[in-house]
Design an enzyme around this catalytic site. Structure first.
Site, PDB file in Angstrom:
ATOM      1  N   GLU A 166       0.805  -1.227   0.000  1.00  0.00           N
ATOM      2  CA  GLU A 166       0.000   0.000   0.000  1.00  0.00           C
ATOM      3  C   GLU A 166       0.834   1.271   0.000  1.00  0.00           C
ATOM      4  O   GLU A 166       0.747   2.093   0.914  1.00  0.00           O
ATOM      5  CB  GLU A 166      -0.961  -0.003   1.198  1.00  0.00           C
ATOM      6  N   GLU A 375      -5.202  -8.551   0.703  1.00  0.00           N
ATOM      7  CA  GLU A 375      -5.932  -8.251   1.941  1.00  0.00           C
ATOM      8  C   GLU A 375      -7.405  -8.037   1.628  1.00  0.00           C
ATOM      9  O   GLU A 375      -7.746  -7.423   0.623  1.00  0.00           O
ATOM     10  CB  GLU A 375      -5.420  -6.973   2.625  1.00  0.00           C
TER      11      GLU A 375
HETATM   12  C1  BGP Z   1      -4.429  -1.933   5.372  1.00  0.00           C
HETATM   13  C2  BGP Z   1      -3.063  -2.282   5.901  1.00  0.00           C
HETATM   14  C3  BGP Z   1      -3.075  -3.282   7.001  1.00  0.00           C
HETATM   15  C4  BGP Z   1      -4.265  -3.203   7.937  1.00  0.00           C
HETATM   16  C5  BGP Z   1      -5.564  -2.948   7.225  1.00  0.00           C
HETATM   17  C6  BGP Z   1      -6.712  -2.626   8.150  1.00  0.00           C
HETATM   18  O1  BGP Z   1      -4.405  -0.623   4.914  1.00  0.00           O
HETATM   19  O2  BGP Z   1      -2.233  -2.780   4.872  1.00  0.00           O
HETATM   20  O3  BGP Z   1      -1.833  -3.205   7.640  1.00  0.00           O
HETATM   21  O4  BGP Z   1      -4.037  -2.406   9.026  1.00  0.00           O
HETATM   22  O5  BGP Z   1      -5.461  -1.916   6.284  1.00  0.00           O
HETATM   23  O6  BGP Z   1      -6.703  -1.281   8.456  1.00  0.00           O
HETATM   24  P1  BGP Z   1      -7.076  -0.740   9.892  1.00  0.00           P
HETATM   25  O7  BGP Z   1      -6.191  -1.460  10.831  1.00  0.00           O
HETATM   26  O8  BGP Z   1      -6.813   0.724   9.839  1.00  0.00           O
HETATM   27  O9  BGP Z   1      -8.515  -1.040  10.101  1.00  0.00           O
END
Ligand code: BGP
Length: 474
Positions: A166, A375
């Site tokens: 990301e 993800e």
């Molecule tokens: C993505 C990241 C992850 C994870 C996920 C959930 O942007 O790659 O590392 O954190 O989001 O986001 P959050 O924890 O802000 O809900």
């Protein structure tokens, strides 16, 4: 009729070093930008840190055993750069190499395919202090040396690699919104930092071919497909602007080694386009990925945003109190708006499985690359009920509907080879602490104290086990 998932489909789950490992100063590990950032008061939810996280560093065997019990086919994790090179470069810390060797071997022992992310946001603080990290071209050399070391050490056993996680998120939060390290708001620098990251990404992919000739590598992009709020042409234009500037700006570069022309001209007029050097585009052309990694959580809906008194930075909901986020945008181009057709989570994230199908089709059509969903998942409050049961039906529903959308996309012709649910165990959410949970496995860790880090399987654990067993049939 719907097509089946490919036989060797990678049913997986994902994590990142800083969010699970803990042991932040153990066995020679150096300090990262996040180790530093979380110590600044007010930066994270209730000042939560990843010092301990879910202590995966010490409990990885137990965690991998749970993955094996579930029947997981792939596990995506990231390497903490500061475990390998505590100062970002120079001396190698063999204890760091040793940890990841053990983790990889443990996964392989159970037939779980390791997917290794080179960079999931935890930059060595030494490099940030020395030359501003991604702000300098010097990062290209250091990131390449670090990556090549991992290719040499793990390339014999790790086939799938993610280069940058990301890039659009870590750079925008770090350099536009000041919500991630190094906590700056500087639009010109933001585009320059991205140019360096693009060069580093290409360079690392180029090196990868020499060291891991049979491996596969690609970036993971946080793709939120842009929708228009209405059929009013001004809203259609706003959505096109958003797609170009928020998405194609990165994905075109990854896939084709060039910036989209409209966006480039706009940024040039604004005086924030990055400075280029000779040879940049040759390198960018030489570092093409094998696949596009997609992190999909939600779509975003846009409407027009007048230049005068336009909506700007907006506000993220990091509290879990529904309705506390504020719309954001670029005056003159677009602003976000709620989509009345979609439900939202307590953190105001849209729930939109069809958006995943749309995302996959757009990428397939524009770039014609294989896709890994690196993800996807649902962050919510979870309750441990009497008898240690966690009824996370909302998570099952979320994942089930996204798997359906994947199957539809495959039937549409998308070459999708894996799906990594965020996340396997609960873990630290960067800005939301431990209350916003994503895992199949609950971890007794929270801000309130009395946390023994015990692992408890949620209902979704058993459900996903069945999904894997039946190759997506459930
Ligand atoms: C993505 C990241 C992850 C994870 C996920 C959930 O942007 O790659 O590392 O954190 O989001 O986001 P959050 O924890 O802000 O809900």
């Amino acid at each position: 009729t719907l097509q089946c998932f490919p036989k060797d489909f990678l049913w997986g789950a994902a994590s990142a070093a800083y969010q699970v490992e803990g042991a932040w100063d153990k066995d020679g590990k150096g300090m990262s930008n996040w180790d530093q950032f979380v110590r600044i008061p007010g930066k994270t939810y209730k000042g939560t840190t990843g010092d301990i996280a879910v202590d995966h560093y010490h409990r990885f065997q137990e965690d991998v055993e749970l993955m094996a019990e579930m029947g997981l086919k792939a596990y995506r994790f990231s390497v903490a750069w500061t475990r390998i090179f505590p100062e970002g470069r120079g001396e190698i810390n063999e204890k760091g190499i040793n940890f990841y060797n053990q983790l990889i071997n443990e996964l392989i022992k159970y037939g779980i395919e390791p997917i290794l992310t080179l960079y999931h946001w935890d930059l060595p603080q030494a490099l940030q202090e020395e030359y501003g990290g991604w702000e300098s071209r010097r990062i290209i050399e250091d990131f390449t040396n670090y990556s090549v070391e991992l290719f040499k050490r793990f390339g014999d056993r790790v086939k799938y690699w993610v280069s940058l996680n990301e890039q659009n998120i870590f750079t925008s939060h770090g350099y536009l919104h000041a919500t991630h390290p190094p906590g700056m708001k500087d639009e010109k620098l933001f585009y320059q930092v991205n140019h360096h990251a693009n060069l580093a990404n290409a360079r690392v992919i180029k090196e990868f071919r020499k060291y891991v000739p049979n491996g596969k590598i690609g970036p993971s992009f946080a793709y939120s497909p842009a929708y228009a709020a209405s059929s009013n042409p001004v809203d259609i234009l706003a959505a096109e602007n958003a797609e170009e500037l928020n998405n194609f700006w990165w994905m075109d570069m990854y896939a084709w080694g060039k910036y989209p022309k409209m966006a480039w001209d706009y940024l040039e007029r604004k005086g924030v386009a990055p400075l280029l050097e000779e040879g940049d585009f040759e390198l960018l052309q030489e570092g093409k990925p094998d696949f596009m990694g997609v992190n999909y959580y939600q779509s975003t809906t846009f409407e027009s945003n007048p230049l005068e008194d336009g909506v700007g930075a907006g506000k993220m909901n990091t509290t879990g109190k529904k309705g506390t986020s504020q719309d954001s945008g670029i005056p003159g181009l677009f602003k976000t708006t709620a989509n009345p057709n979609l439900k939202r989570t307590n953190w105001d994230w849209n729930i939109d499985p069809q958006g995943l199908r749309i995302a996959l089709r757009r990428i397939k059509s524009r770039y014609d690359l294989p896709i890994l969903i690196s993800e996807n998942g649902l962050g919510e409050y979870d309750q441990v009920e009497q008898g240690g049961v966690i009824h996370d039906d909302y998570r099952i529903e979320y994942i089930r509907s996204h798997i359906n959308a994947m199957q539809e996309a495959i039937s549409d012709g998308v070459d999708l080879f894996g799906y990594c649910v965020w996340s396997f165990t609960d873990l630290l959410s960067w800005l939301n602490g431990f209350q916003k949970r994503y895992g199949f496995v609950y971890v007794n860790q929270h801000e309130e104290g009395n946390h023994d880090l015990r692992r408890i399987k949620k209902n979704s654990f058993y459900w996903y086990k069945d999904v894997i067993e039946s190759n997506g049939g459930k």
